[in-house]
Design a protein around this motif. Structure first.
Motif, mmCIF file in Angstrom:
data_model
loop_
_atom_site.group_PDB
_atom_site.id
_atom_site.type_symbol
_atom_site.label_atom_id
_atom_site.label_comp_id
_atom_site.label_asym_id
_atom_site.label_seq_id
_atom_site.Cartn_x
_atom_site.Cartn_y
_atom_site.Cartn_z
ATOM 1 N N UNK A 333 0.830 -1.196 0.000
ATOM 2 C CA UNK A 333 0.000 0.000 0.000
ATOM 3 C C UNK A 333 0.866 1.247 0.000
ATOM 4 N N UNK A 334 0.245 2.394 -0.172
ATOM 5 C CA UNK A 334 0.921 3.675 -0.113
ATOM 6 C C UNK A 334 0.209 4.594 0.853
ATOM 7 N N UNK A 335 0.575 5.886 0.841
ATOM 8 C CA UNK A 335 -0.014 6.832 1.786
ATOM 9 C C UNK A 335 -0.040 8.225 1.168
ATOM 10 N N UNK A 336 -0.880 9.075 1.733
ATOM 11 C CA UNK A 336 -0.942 10.484 1.370
ATOM 12 C C UNK A 336 -0.664 11.318 2.620
ATOM 13 N N UNK A 337 0.295 12.240 2.551
ATOM 14 C CA UNK A 337 0.571 13.187 3.630
ATOM 15 C C UNK A 337 0.026 14.539 3.185
ATOM 16 N N UNK A 338 -1.060 14.979 3.822
ATOM 17 C CA UNK A 338 -1.822 16.125 3.337
ATOM 18 C C UNK A 338 -1.682 17.304 4.298
ATOM 19 N N UNK A 339 -1.293 18.458 3.751
ATOM 20 C CA UNK A 339 -1.191 19.687 4.536
ATOM 21 C C UNK A 339 -1.839 20.821 3.759
ATOM 22 N N UNK A 340 -2.042 21.943 4.431
ATOM 23 C CA UNK A 340 -2.647 23.091 3.767
ATOM 24 C C UNK A 340 -2.110 24.382 4.340
ATOM 25 N N UNK A 341 -2.256 25.440 3.567
ATOM 26 C CA UNK A 341 -1.906 26.785 4.018
ATOM 27 C C UNK A 341 -3.112 27.685 3.815
ATOM 28 N N UNK A 343 -3.378 25.932 7.850
ATOM 29 C CA UNK A 343 -3.725 24.584 8.303
ATOM 30 C C UNK A 343 -5.124 24.547 8.921
ATOM 31 N N UNK A 344 -5.557 23.343 9.288
ATOM 32 C CA UNK A 344 -6.852 23.158 9.948
ATOM 33 C C UNK A 344 -8.005 22.929 9.012
ATOM 34 N N UNK A 345 -7.714 22.683 7.727
ATOM 35 C CA UNK A 345 -8.785 22.450 6.762
ATOM 36 C C UNK A 345 -9.305 21.020 6.870
ATOM 37 N N UNK A 356 -8.327 16.545 9.632
ATOM 38 C CA UNK A 356 -7.973 17.933 9.358
ATOM 39 C C UNK A 356 -6.478 18.050 9.105
ATOM 40 N N UNK A 357 -6.097 18.993 8.257
ATOM 41 C CA UNK A 357 -4.683 19.185 7.936
ATOM 42 C C UNK A 357 -3.937 19.728 9.157
ATOM 43 N N UNK A 358 -2.684 19.264 9.353
ATOM 44 C CA UNK A 358 -2.003 18.212 8.572
ATOM 45 C C UNK A 358 -2.427 16.817 9.016
ATOM 46 N N UNK A 359 -2.535 15.905 8.053
ATOM 47 C CA UNK A 359 -2.937 14.542 8.363
ATOM 48 C C UNK A 359 -2.277 13.593 7.366
ATOM 49 N N UNK A 360 -1.906 12.420 7.834
ATOM 50 C CA UNK A 360 -1.361 11.378 6.972
ATOM 51 C C UNK A 360 -2.349 10.218 6.922
ATOM 52 N N UNK A 361 -2.718 9.824 5.711
ATOM 53 C CA UNK A 361 -3.664 8.721 5.526
ATOM 54 C C UNK A 361 -2.884 7.503 5.035
ATOM 55 N N UNK A 362 -2.712 6.473 5.879
ATOM 56 C CA UNK A 362 -1.906 5.310 5.508
ATOM 57 C C UNK A 362 -2.734 4.221 4.834
ATOM 58 N N UNK A 390 4.323 1.483 -1.639
ATOM 59 C CA UNK A 390 5.551 1.775 -0.912
ATOM 60 C C UNK A 390 5.956 3.236 -0.908
ATOM 61 N N UNK A 391 5.089 4.140 -1.338
ATOM 62 C CA UNK A 391 5.438 5.554 -1.383
ATOM 63 C C UNK A 391 4.426 6.375 -0.589
ATOM 64 N N UNK A 392 4.881 7.543 -0.117
ATOM 65 C CA UNK A 392 4.005 8.516 0.527
ATOM 66 C C UNK A 392 3.980 9.764 -0.333
ATOM 67 N N UNK A 393 2.817 10.102 -0.844
ATOM 68 C CA UNK A 393 2.662 11.266 -1.711
ATOM 69 C C UNK A 393 2.390 12.495 -0.845
ATOM 70 N N UNK A 394 3.187 13.556 -1.057
ATOM 71 C CA UNK A 394 3.026 14.794 -0.309
ATOM 72 C C UNK A 394 2.019 15.691 -1.027
ATOM 73 N N UNK A 395 0.983 16.116 -0.318
ATOM 74 C CA UNK A 395 -0.044 16.996 -0.873
ATOM 75 C C UNK A 395 -0.081 18.259 -0.031
ATOM 76 N N UNK A 396 0.083 19.412 -0.684
ATOM 77 C CA UNK A 396 0.029 20.684 0.038
ATOM 78 C C UNK A 396 -0.856 21.644 -0.729
#
Length: 435
Positions: A333-341, A343-345, A356-362, A390-396
């Motif tokens: 599996x992979x993951x998404x690491x989600x943040x925002x500017x 934060x708190x979205x 809510x951001x920041x959050x990592x979904x594994x 095997x990867x974590x995608x960074x989302x900002x």
């Protein structure tokens, strides 16, 4: 978990058992597994263990029997986020992202459905369906009667993510994304609310109404007294997505995104820990605490029998040396690491709230996922992202504030200034004519 870590856990467990002789150890034996067609987001079990309900991303409400056999399935129009079996096993409730709350007879016949103003995140059924508590993305807790009538609704500070109700309907607990746990009585009177660390993803009233358990996105589980006093706090390695309290809180089950479930006693001492191999989204205990059901990200519903391990003073157990193999398992599996500017979205993945951001979904299966970020005062931000093994995608996401009405520097709207200018010009012309 690597074999090296597994053996480290064994040594730790033995050491704790020697140091903490008063803690009663328990073990879980797997009774059955049922595979659904998507992530399981809700499970519930009747008091006697004879009926198990499950719901998830396959958009179905499934009722299973004591041996894991399918009794019936009902289809919703979107993911089913929560299910509830009445303690006496006579009714089944469901809450869905299609903005509906559903109530069924135990034989699968629909009693009623209700269209909410927002996504249905939580449901809890009591007294054979005479009371149904629900939580929605419209920030409200609802209590329905058996005929679909709203008895009352109460506003919280954010999405209501979890609800629970005592078997007789006398107490209703709710957990909100405003980082608070609420307790109401049947009339809708707020008895208390308590702040917790993180979104209150799970709540559970013990059947006798003496205790309220809660789990949060910050990886903590709490046990409150009937009066709102925190009796203990337990920390895990991931968001506690679900909790379940047995009668008298003799056992409190927790499920976490770190792939583990735990059972704690009334004093907050861990009596059992297990691992499913995937992020756990839901747990449910029978009222006697002897049967545990889990729902997880690998689409599986699992049922366990919990038994006490009798202590013995015979020859100490000899622990074999740990194996030398330390190979890591191949990731699937992979993951998404989600943040925002800023934060708190609120983060929605394929229209499902995940935190809510920041959050990592594994533990995401490889594929494309649509991520949307919502924050009051800002435009909704969204994008599609490819998750690979095997990867974590960074989302900002950078959020854009809603445009405001154009004003002058002094803060007076332009049309008013124009009007005042016209009046002033007319006055000047009049004065000139008089001279």
């Amino acid at each position: 978990m690597t074999q090296k870590k597994q053996w480290a856990t064994v040594f730790l467990a033995v050491a704790l058992s020697l140091l903490c002789g008063m803690v009663v150890a328990e073990e879980a034996s797997l009774d059955w597994i049922y595979e659904t067609e998507g992530t399981v987001r809700g499970v519930s079990i009747s008091a006697d263990g004879g009926a198990v309900a499950a719901g998830g991303d396959d958009g179905k409400v499934t009722l299973l029997g004591r041996e894991g056999e399918v009794l019936w399935e009902k289809k919703a129009q979107a993911s089913v986020n929560s299910v509830s079996v009445a303690p006496n096993g006579s009714a089944v409730g469901a809450a869905s992202s299609d903005n509906h709350v559903y109530l069924y007879d135990i034989d699968g016949e629909a009693r009623w459905s209700y269209l909410l103003p927002g996504r249905g995140f939580a449901v809890a059924v009591a007294d054979g369906g005479a009371y149904v508590a629900a939580g929605s993305s419209d920030d409200r807790v609802y209590l329905f009667d058996g005929e679909r009538k709203i008895l009352w609704k109460s506003v919280t500070g954010d999405d209501v993510l979890s609800t629970s109700i005592t078997p007789n309907g006398s107490l209703i607990a709710a957990g909100s994304a405003d980082d608070r746990v609420y307790l109401f009585d049947t009339s809708g009177k707020l008895l208390w609310s308590r702040g917790v660390f993180g979104d209150a993803l799970g709540v559970s009233c013990s059947p006798d109404g003496r205790y309220i358990a809660a789990g949060t996105s910050e990886g903590r589980a709490y046990l409150f007294s009937r009066d709102g006093e925190i009796l203990w706090e337990f920390r895990t390695g991931g968001s506690v997505t679900s909790v379940s309290a047995a009668d008298g809180a003799r056992s409190v089950g927790t499920g976490s995104l770190d792939k583990t479930f735990s059972v704690l006693d009334q004093n907050g001492q861990t009596t059992l820990t297990g691992e499913t191999g995937a992020a756990i989204r839901a747990v449910a205990l029978t009222s006697d605490g002897l049967t545990l059901v889990t729902g997880s990200g690998d689409s599986m519903v699992r049922a366990y029998t919990i038994a006490t391990v009798e202590p013995t003073e015979k020859t100490p157990t000899t622990i074999p040396p740990p194996p030398t193999t330390t190979e890591e398992p191949t990731p699937t599996t992979g993951a998404l690491a989600i943040s925002s500017n800023p934060p708190g979205a609120a983060v929605y993945m394929d229209n499902l709230l995940v935190g809510k951001t920041p959050v990592t979904v594994p533990d995401l299966e490889p594929g494309n996922y649509t991520v949307s970020l919502e924050l009051e005062g800002y435009e909704t931000w969204s994008g599609e992202f490819l998750v690979q093994t095997g990867t974590t995608v960074m989302v900002n996401g950078t959020l854009t504030a809603h445009p405001e009405t154009t004003q002058t520097q002094a803060g007076t709207p332009f049309p008013i200034i124009a009007f005042l200018g016209t009046v002033l010009a007319a006055a000047i012309i009049g004065l000139k004519k008089e001279h």
